[in-house]
Design a protein around this motif. Sequence first.
Motif, short mmCIF file in Angstrom:
data_model
loop_
_atom_site.label_atom_id
_atom_site.label_comp_id
_atom_site.label_asym_id
_atom_site.label_seq_id
_atom_site.Cartn_x
_atom_site.Cartn_y
_atom_site.Cartn_z
N UNK A 33 -29.05 6.57 19.41
CA UNK A 33 -28.93 5.13 19.23
C UNK A 33 -27.95 4.53 20.25
N UNK A 34 -28.10 3.25 20.49
CA UNK A 34 -27.31 2.53 21.48
C UNK A 34 -26.29 1.64 20.78
N UNK A 35 -25.05 1.64 21.24
CA UNK A 35 -24.01 0.81 20.65
C UNK A 35 -24.12 -0.62 21.19
N UNK A 36 -23.40 -1.52 20.56
CA UNK A 36 -23.34 -2.91 21.01
C UNK A 36 -22.85 -2.98 22.46
N UNK A 37 -21.76 -2.27 22.76
CA UNK A 37 -21.21 -2.27 24.12
C UNK A 37 -22.21 -1.73 25.14
N UNK A 39 -25.40 -1.89 24.89
CA UNK A 39 -26.47 -2.88 25.02
C UNK A 39 -26.07 -3.98 26.00
N UNK A 40 -24.81 -4.41 25.91
CA UNK A 40 -24.33 -5.48 26.78
C UNK A 40 -24.20 -5.02 28.23
N UNK A 41 -23.70 -3.79 28.44
CA UNK A 41 -23.49 -3.24 29.78
C UNK A 41 -24.15 -1.87 29.90
N UNK A 42 -25.49 -1.83 29.94
CA UNK A 42 -26.15 -0.53 29.97
C UNK A 42 -25.94 0.21 31.30
N UNK A 43 -25.61 1.49 31.18
CA UNK A 43 -25.48 2.36 32.35
C UNK A 43 -26.79 3.13 32.52
N UNK A 44 -26.85 3.91 33.57
CA UNK A 44 -28.04 4.76 33.78
C UNK A 44 -28.22 5.69 32.59
N UNK A 45 -27.13 6.27 32.09
CA UNK A 45 -27.22 7.19 30.95
C UNK A 45 -27.69 6.46 29.69
N UNK A 46 -27.22 5.24 29.50
CA UNK A 46 -27.65 4.45 28.34
C UNK A 46 -29.15 4.21 28.40
N UNK A 47 -29.64 3.86 29.57
CA UNK A 47 -31.07 3.56 29.74
C UNK A 47 -31.95 4.78 29.49
N UNK A 48 -31.38 5.98 29.52
CA UNK A 48 -32.15 7.20 29.28
C UNK A 48 -32.22 7.56 27.79
N UNK A 49 -31.42 6.91 26.95
CA UNK A 49 -31.40 7.20 25.52
C UNK A 49 -32.69 6.73 24.84
N UNK A 50 -33.11 7.48 23.85
CA UNK A 50 -34.30 7.11 23.09
C UNK A 50 -34.12 5.74 22.44
#
Length: 70
Positions: A33-37, A39-50
């Motif tokens: 899951x993605x946190x609020x932070x 979501x606001x500032x997605x990194x490359x690693x965040x964008x790879x999360x399901x």
Amino acid sequence: MRLINTSTLEFEQFLGTDRPRYAILSHTWEAQEVTYDETINPTHNTRQKAGFKKIERCFCLARENKTSYV
């Protein structure tokens, strides 16, 4: 109420009953899951999360149905 604009991916606030049509994104607490932070500032690693991929897909479906907010 804070909603995410499906085009800009930015949070927007709506007060009272004057709010646009919106879709609801189902949420579960899993390892991807993605946190609020994130979501606001997605990194490359965040964008790879399901969880982020689920959010992106929800935005696409909302736009296909002429809904600008989630």
